[in-house]
Design a protein around this motif. Sequence first.
Motif, PDB file in Angstrom:
ATOM      1  N   ILE A  17       0.601  -1.098   0.015  1.00 48.11           N
ATOM      2  CA  ILE A  17      -0.146  -0.105  -0.341  1.00 48.11           C
ATOM      3  C   ILE A  17       0.818   1.321  -0.314  1.00 48.11           C
ATOM      4  O   ILE A  17       1.894   1.132   0.738  1.00 48.11           O
ATOM      5  CB  ILE A  17      -0.841  -0.015   1.499  1.00 48.11           C
ATOM      6  CG1 ILE A  17      -2.061  -1.069   1.362  1.00 48.11           C
ATOM      7  CG2 ILE A  17      -1.997   1.506   1.170  1.00 48.11           C
ATOM      8  CD1 ILE A  17      -2.428  -2.021   2.342  1.00 48.11           C
ATOM      9  N   GLN A  18       0.977   2.232  -0.739  1.00 43.54           N
ATOM     10  CA  GLN A  18       1.581   3.663  -1.138  1.00 43.54           C
ATOM     11  C   GLN A  18      -0.072   4.567  -1.544  1.00 43.54           C
ATOM     12  O   GLN A  18      -0.489   4.773  -1.746  1.00 43.54           O
ATOM     13  CB  GLN A  18       2.308   3.616  -2.367  1.00 43.54           C
ATOM     14  CG  GLN A  18       3.328   2.105  -2.159  1.00 43.54           C
ATOM     15  CD  GLN A  18       4.244   2.384  -3.314  1.00 43.54           C
ATOM     16  OE1 GLN A  18       5.436   3.402  -3.380  1.00 43.54           O
ATOM     17  NE2 GLN A  18       3.736   2.113  -4.589  1.00 43.54           N
ATOM     18  N   GLN A  19       1.024   5.636  -0.297  1.00 41.44           N
ATOM     19  CA  GLN A  19      -0.545   7.020  -0.182  1.00 41.44           C
ATOM     20  C   GLN A  19       1.015   7.898  -0.388  1.00 41.44           C
ATOM     21  O   GLN A  19       1.763   7.730   0.183  1.00 41.44           O
ATOM     22  CB  GLN A  19      -0.765   7.099   1.013  1.00 41.44           C
ATOM     23  CG  GLN A  19      -1.978   8.024   1.520  1.00 41.44           C
ATOM     24  CD  GLN A  19      -3.596   7.662   0.563  1.00 41.44           C
ATOM     25  OE1 GLN A  19      -3.659   8.193  -0.813  1.00 41.44           O
ATOM     26  NE2 GLN A  19      -4.342   6.200   0.429  1.00 41.44           N
ATOM     27  N   ASN A  20       0.357   8.878  -1.174  1.00 44.67           N
ATOM     28  CA  ASN A  20       1.253   9.962  -1.760  1.00 44.67           C
ATOM     29  C   ASN A  20       0.650  10.842  -1.395  1.00 44.67           C
ATOM     30  O   ASN A  20      -0.233  10.804  -3.119  1.00 44.67           O
ATOM     31  CB  ASN A  20       2.180   9.252  -2.955  1.00 44.67           C
ATOM     32  CG  ASN A  20       3.313  10.778  -3.394  1.00 44.67           C
ATOM     33  OD1 ASN A  20       3.457  11.826  -2.834  1.00 44.67           O
ATOM     34  ND2 ASN A  20       4.300   9.800  -3.883  1.00 44.67           N
ATOM     35  N   ASP A  21       1.108  12.436  -1.139  1.00 42.68           N
ATOM     36  CA  ASP A  21       0.296  12.996  -1.690  1.00 42.68           C
ATOM     37  C   ASP A  21       0.357  14.781  -2.517  1.00 42.68           C
ATOM     38  O   ASP A  21      -0.044  15.559  -2.617  1.00 42.68           O
ATOM     39  CB  ASP A  21      -0.516  14.179  -0.632  1.00 42.68           C
ATOM     40  CG  ASP A  21      -1.349  13.524   0.072  1.00 42.68           C
ATOM     41  OD1 ASP A  21      -2.282  12.860  -0.599  1.00 42.68           O
ATOM     42  OD2 ASP A  21      -1.300  13.267   1.381  1.00 42.68           O
ATOM     43  N   SER A  22       2.016  14.168  -2.829  1.00 45.95           N
ATOM     44  CA  SER A  22       2.929  15.303  -3.351  1.00 45.95           C
ATOM     45  C   SER A  22       3.773  15.093  -4.706  1.00 45.95           C
ATOM     46  O   SER A  22       3.814  15.574  -5.335  1.00 45.95           O
ATOM     47  CB  SER A  22       4.436  15.394  -2.454  1.00 45.95           C
ATOM     48  OG  SER A  22       5.341  14.146  -2.713  1.00 45.95           O
ATOM     49  N   GLY A  23       3.059  13.604  -4.987  1.00 48.24           N
ATOM     50  CA  GLY A  23       3.410  13.181  -6.425  1.00 48.24           C
ATOM     51  C   GLY A  23       4.759  13.198  -6.607  1.00 48.24           C
ATOM     52  O   GLY A  23       6.032  12.761  -7.891  1.00 48.24           O
TER      53      GLY A  23
END
Length: 185
Positions: A17-23
């Motif tokens: 699982i990966q979560q990323n708000d920055s790109g």
Amino acid sequence: YDTYSYVNGDNMDLTLIQQNDSGIENKIELWHLDGNNNTIRWGQGVAWDDATSSTYSYDGDEGGGHYARLDIHGDNNHMQGHQTNQGSTSGHTFTSIIYSDDNDIWVRQQHDGAKSINLTTWVDGNDITLRQKGSGANHTAYISLSGSDPTTLNLLQQGTTTQSYSLSQSCMTLGGCSVSVTQGQ
């Protein structure tokens, strides 16, 4: 993902699982992962509730920039861990290589700042818990364990100052070895 990487084996429970708000790129390289009945749970940008949990939390502010690599090539291993940042886009690396059986490994690197773990084990039956924590701190751990008996290792590097550790152990003691390291608070 490397073009030579593959996942092979029976009854493997693989959760990434990966979560990323920055790109900014998060990367997980599998490399091999071989064997029967292995359970691999890895999160980047999320945090598992505990070492055996199948549920995780996400704080809503994840910068990304994580790197992970999981080699295993063994049977009945349980690898679980996560790396999280709170808005920062730098920090955290993780490598593995296990090539043995019946290991229980729980790794956490949490919240901002550069951290790195490079773990190698060749012996069966390890129970390893690693944690590096702290905003803006540079924690590092290079751990290589091998021997004929199980090793229990707990490493905790907390605090906001730079920590570092390198352990290479060949345990030939009947009944196994146990190591516990705690640094900054």
